[in-house]
Design a protein around this motif. Structure first.
Motif, mmCIF file in Angstrom:
data_model
loop_
_atom_site.group_PDB
_atom_site.id
_atom_site.type_symbol
_atom_site.label_atom_id
_atom_site.label_comp_id
_atom_site.label_asym_id
_atom_site.label_seq_id
_atom_site.Cartn_x
_atom_site.Cartn_y
_atom_site.Cartn_z
ATOM 1 N N TRP A 181 0.843 -1.198 0.000
ATOM 2 C CA TRP A 181 0.000 0.000 0.000
ATOM 3 C C TRP A 181 0.876 1.246 0.000
ATOM 4 C CZ3 TRP A 181 -1.836 2.907 4.753
ATOM 5 C CH2 TRP A 181 -2.736 3.922 4.409
ATOM 6 N N LEU A 182 1.952 1.214 0.788
ATOM 7 C CA LEU A 182 2.930 2.293 0.839
ATOM 8 C C LEU A 182 4.319 1.703 0.648
ATOM 9 C CD1 LEU A 182 1.686 4.155 4.062
ATOM 10 C CD2 LEU A 182 1.160 4.767 1.693
ATOM 11 N N LEU A 183 5.186 2.453 -0.020
ATOM 12 C CA LEU A 183 6.588 2.085 -0.172
ATOM 13 C C LEU A 183 7.427 3.263 0.277
ATOM 14 C CD1 LEU A 183 8.975 0.372 -1.245
ATOM 15 C CD2 LEU A 183 8.540 1.386 -3.512
ATOM 16 N N PHE A 184 8.354 3.013 1.216
ATOM 17 C CA PHE A 184 9.253 4.057 1.711
ATOM 18 C C PHE A 184 10.682 3.770 1.275
ATOM 19 C CE2 PHE A 184 5.840 4.234 4.936
ATOM 20 C CZ PHE A 184 5.594 5.594 4.994
ATOM 21 N N THR A 185 11.363 4.796 0.738
ATOM 22 C CA THR A 185 12.798 4.732 0.477
ATOM 23 C C THR A 185 13.368 6.135 0.645
ATOM 24 O OG1 THR A 185 12.579 5.225 -1.899
ATOM 25 C CG2 THR A 185 12.574 2.890 -1.266
ATOM 26 N N ASN A 186 14.703 6.231 0.712
ATOM 27 C CA ASN A 186 15.315 7.534 0.507
ATOM 28 C C ASN A 186 15.733 7.620 -0.957
ATOM 29 O OD1 ASN A 186 17.884 6.322 0.200
ATOM 30 N ND2 ASN A 186 18.376 6.603 2.368
ATOM 31 N N ALA A 187 16.318 8.742 -1.361
ATOM 32 C CA ALA A 187 16.598 8.952 -2.779
ATOM 33 C C ALA A 187 17.596 7.927 -3.315
ATOM 34 C CB ALA A 187 17.118 10.369 -2.989
ATOM 35 N N TYR A 188 18.639 7.620 -2.551
ATOM 36 C CA TYR A 188 19.611 6.631 -3.000
ATOM 37 C C TYR A 188 18.967 5.250 -3.082
ATOM 38 C CZ TYR A 188 23.690 3.618 -3.190
ATOM 39 O OH TYR A 188 24.592 2.658 -3.562
ATOM 40 N N GLU A 189 18.203 4.917 -2.064
ATOM 41 C CA GLU A 189 17.546 3.601 -2.042
ATOM 42 C C GLU A 189 16.536 3.453 -3.177
ATOM 43 O OE1 GLU A 189 17.921 3.440 2.819
ATOM 44 O OE2 GLU A 189 16.020 3.964 1.848
ATOM 45 N N ALA A 190 15.940 4.570 -3.608
ATOM 46 C CA ALA A 190 14.998 4.511 -4.724
ATOM 47 C C ALA A 190 15.695 4.009 -5.987
ATOM 48 C CB ALA A 190 14.379 5.885 -4.961
#
Length: 327
Positions: A190-199
């Protein structure tokens, strides 16, 4: 909303290096790095991604269910979490291993070098979400945060089987999992969390483009440090929320966990994704101004003023009335 947060429980050992790491890295010697940094201090703090998110949710009025494995030294930490409103009854305590350790050094530019010892976290895959749901009377959301990869995969599969919406937060464990595992952790969230590098790393691991990821999740929240965060969804325009400014960053550890706690709390109280992101960014700045990930306090009047200064009176009133409350 009853939220279970599955993931790491750890003790943070935080040190500060007064110089800059980059000044000691030789471009032609990176294949044989051997460095030792003399640090100025040592702070031993409570941490772990799941515990940090749970602490933030509890501070915002929820009673999150912490799901993870801790060690023989967990008693004091357990008491701390329970005192602050976290349900720790689903934490599995190992009879033989220590609680995980996060050891991190931060330099003058806020760059970090860190290592993580799993310890009791290796036993997290033994925990069944079905038992957690039965004990609590049902779950409305499961956050699958960084943990022993086998545990993350089990909790992801079980959330599907039980029909419980899931927030996927693979972040630090993306470096340890393969393509198939990364896809299983992300698909259907439902939600996906990352930081910019992890994206970028997530796209490399899954082999999916940004559009292909968005077609498989509800919303993708990407934190970008001092630039704030971006919310993307396949069927909606992208939303960018700037960070709450501060000139008093003491320790960057735990800021991303606070964003997640604030965002989840906002959605859980019926706020829009944008207001939820603003709540998360404001909470993150509060954490950045404190050494340690669970040492901060939330003073409603001060917090509301901070939100108003950053995002305006309407946002501040929505967040105050739904989540933060009155002094």
């Amino acid at each position: 909303m009853r939220i279970a947060v599955a993931g790491s429980i750890a003790t943070d050992h935080l040190t500060s290096f007064p110089g800059r790491f980059t000044e000691h890295l030789l471009a032609d010697r990176l294949d044989t790095v051997s460095l030792s940094f003399l640090v100025d201090d040592l702070e031993v703090r409570r941490g772990g991604v799941a515990a940090n998110i749970s602490f933030g949710l509890a501070l915002l009025g929820f009673t999150p269910v912490l799901v993870g494995a801790a060690g023989t030294d967990f008693a004091d930490y357990d008491a701390w979490l329970r005192e602050h409103g976290v349900d720790t009854q689903s934490v599995q305590v190992s009879p033989a291993r220590h609680t995980a350790r996060f050891m991190c050094t931060t330099d003058a530019d806020q760059n970090q070098i860190a290592v993580f010892y799993a310890g009791a976290m290796a036993e997290a895959a033994d925990i069944a979400l079905s038992a957690v749901a039965a004990r609590t009377g049902g779950l409305d959301l499961v956050v699958v945060a960084p943990d022993e990869p086998a545990a993350m995969l089990r909790h992801t599969a079980e959330s599907r089987e039980l029909g419980i919406p899931r927030a996927a937060d693979p972040s630090q464990q993306l470096a340890r999992i393969d393509s198939d595992e990364a896809r299983r952790l992300v698909d259907g969230a439902w939600l996906l969390f990352t930081n910019a590098y992890e994206a970028a790393l997530l796209q490399e691991r899954t082999g999916w483009t940004e559009r292909q990821v968005l077609d498989r999740v509800g919303s993708w929240i990407t934190t970008e440090g001092s630039a704030g965060l971006t919310i993307k969804a396949a069927d909606a325009p992208s939303v960018t929320v700037p960070a709450v400014p501060t000139d008093h960053v003491v320790d960057p550890t735990g800021g991303g966990d606070a964003v997640r706690a604030g965002y989840l709390a906002g959605l859980g109280r019926g706020l829009s994704p944008e207001h939820s992101a603003q709540l998360g960014c404001a909470l993150a700045t509060t954490v950045l101004e404190t050494v340690g990930t669970q040492e901060y306090k939330l003073v409603p009047a001060e917090f509301t003023t901070r939100v108003a200064d950053a995002y305006g009176a309407a946002a501040a009133e929505a967040i105050r009335s739904r989540v933060v409350g009155d002094p």
